[in-house]
Write an enzyme that holds these catalytic residues in place. Structure first.
Site, short mmCIF file in Angstrom:
data_model
loop_
_atom_site.label_atom_id
_atom_site.label_comp_id
_atom_site.label_asym_id
_atom_site.label_seq_id
_atom_site.Cartn_x
_atom_site.Cartn_y
_atom_site.Cartn_z
NE ARG A 172 -11.49 -1.20 4.18
CZ ARG A 172 -11.84 -0.72 5.28
NH1 ARG A 172 -12.61 -1.00 6.50
NH2 ARG A 172 -10.60 0.31 5.13
NE ARG A 176 -17.34 7.70 -5.35
CZ ARG A 176 -16.49 7.57 -4.41
NH1 ARG A 176 -14.83 7.95 -5.62
NH2 ARG A 176 -15.48 7.92 -3.18
NE ARG A 248 -2.44 -11.89 5.45
CZ ARG A 248 -1.71 -12.70 4.73
NH1 ARG A 248 -2.10 -14.20 5.25
NH2 ARG A 248 -1.10 -12.57 3.18
NE ARG A 278 -1.54 -0.21 1.44
CZ ARG A 278 -2.42 0.25 2.94
NH1 ARG A 278 -3.84 0.59 1.85
NH2 ARG A 278 -2.73 0.16 3.62
CD GLU A 299 0.88 -1.19 3.52
OE1 GLU A 299 1.48 -0.35 3.74
OE2 GLU A 299 -0.39 -2.04 4.03
CE1 TYR A 347 -7.97 -2.81 9.19
CE2 TYR A 347 -9.42 -2.39 7.91
CZ TYR A 347 -8.51 -2.59 8.36
OH TYR A 347 -7.30 -1.00 7.62
CG ASP A 349 -11.71 2.40 8.72
OD1 ASP A 349 -10.69 2.05 8.53
OD2 ASP A 349 -13.10 2.33 7.77
#
Ligand code: UDP
Length: 382
Positions: A172, A176, A248, A278, A299, A347, A349
């Site tokens: 995912r 770069r 989770r 995070r 979190e 999962y 998006d």
């Protein structure tokens, strides 16, 4: 077809409901919560006026033009680019790993070609076919970057050793060799001006749709309907008879401050010794607004127990076995189709959820018209 029952008012249920209502069917949509929009639900904080993503940050990003055009009919999107930082030890780095991260981490001033060569030399080339998350990371970024950014975070997020997790999770995230720190590679990205809840409210605003909130639905309650679309957990439809599929869940610990708390929307924590994964500071998801106070959330990820909100399907081989059983049972059912993240235990998006919902509605209408049997899944979970 007389009345269709849809269980769940997240994007799956809402989009399917709207498409069927547009085609002239009567739709009843229910949700066990007291609000629509599922985990996308957003509301303004009563003290500060900041738009809060109640079930964690949602950033809309997609390459799918049809989906972008579809959702843009229901909201004005504001320009937003997700730029994530990661705190590791006493330093803050830029994510996803980019030229800035590499130069800062190794204390160098490399150009793209030099950085590529460095990362190639650090990657473990003896791992030809990475079979798990750790091998994938070691092959592509090497030990040091893996230990700093991925190992601790992944153990906290999934509660598992990275050697037990599939390589696909890491895929995912891009790497770069330039200074582009946009977290996503997608063509379209933005934030809905008034949050996600009004989008779902508008999608559901149709004379053929009735909504009932605070309504828990069990299989036995669905006999009066011609067809059911179920976007709740697949195993819950069968009262968990074969056991529970693993998820989770997340706990959010609220932080309030009179000024800015961390200065960015998302700060990841790579170190295993820091318990949270995070912190998200929600006013930075709406950079076009200005607020003097702030609200942020630490979190924490943990195993999902009965009564918790399921977020991330785990999908390890043990779950795959159980999933196969439930899929077989689902296929033996009559007049019910399982949809979305929980209904198909994947999962997803938001953009993929919407694309699949449009696909499901279209193919359902075709099947009804041609009097073909309606499948339990228009998108296979296995
Ligand atoms: N990940 C990581 N370190 C980070 C961010 C992500 O190791 O700082 C790993 C982690 O295993 C996570 C996966 O990459 O589950 C996918 O990350 P993404 O940001 O897409 O997760 P999401 O926002 O969907 O939770």
């Amino acid at each position: 077809m007389k009345t269709i029952l849809i269980v769940g008012t997240g994007f799956s249920g809402a989009v399917i409901g709207r498409e069927l209502a547009n085609a002239g069917l009567k739709v009843k949509i229910v949700d066990s919560r007291s609000h629509v929009a599922g985990n996308c639900y957003s509301e303004r904080d009563s003290q500060t006026g900041i738009m809060i993503h109640k079930y964690g940050p949602h950033i809309f990003h997609t390459d799918n033009q049809e989906v972008w055009e579809y959702i843009s009919k229901f909201t004005e999107f504001m320009p937003y680019v997700n730029r994530v930082k990661s705190t590791v030890g006493n330093s803050v780095f830029s994510l996803p790993i980019n030229l800035h991260t590499i130069n800062q981490f190794f204390n160098k001033a490399l150009n793209p070609a030099e950085a590529k060569e460095l990362i190639r030399s650090l990657g473990d080339q003896t791992i030809e076919n990475p079979e798990n998350f750790e091998e994938q990371a070691l092959r592509f970024v090497g030990r040091e970057l893996y230990d700093a950014f991925f190992k601790g975070y992944t153990k906290k997020q999934w509660g598992l050793e990275p050697t037990e997790l599939p390589a696909s999770i890491l895929k995912r995230l891009p790497i770069r060799f330039n200074y582009d720190d946009n977290y996503f590679n997608h063509k379209y990205q933005g934030m809905p001006k008034d949050g996600y809840t009004p989008i779902v409210e508008k999608i559901l605003n149709h004379p053929n749709i009735t909504i009932e909130l605070d309504r828990e639905i069990l299989k036995k309650d669905t006999t009066d309907y011609d067809h059911v679309f179920f976007s709740g957990p697949l195993d819950s439809w069968f009262s968990y008879s074969e056991g529970r599929l693993g998820y989770r869940t997340l706990d959010f610990q609220e932080i309030r401050d009179s000024g800015d708390f961390q200065g960015c929307a998302v700060m990841n924590y790579g170190d295993e010794s820091v318990a949270h994964t995070r912190i998200s500071e929600h006013k930075f998801f709406a950079p076009w607004e200005s607020h003097s106070g702030t609200v942020a959330f630490r979190e924490y990820s943990r195993e999902c127990s009965p009564g918790d909100i399921p977020y991330y399907p785990i999908r390890l081989s043990s779950e795959q076995c159980l999933l196969q059983k439930y899929v077989a049972m689902a296929k033996a059912e009559q007049n019910v189709t399982f949809v979305g993240r929980l209904g198909t235990y994947r999962y997803l998006d938001m953009d993929v959820t919407i694309a699949e919902a449009l696909h499901t509605a279209k193919n359902f209408l075709k099947a009804v018209e041609s009097k073909n049997p309606i499948p339990a899944f228009f998108v296979e979970p296995l």
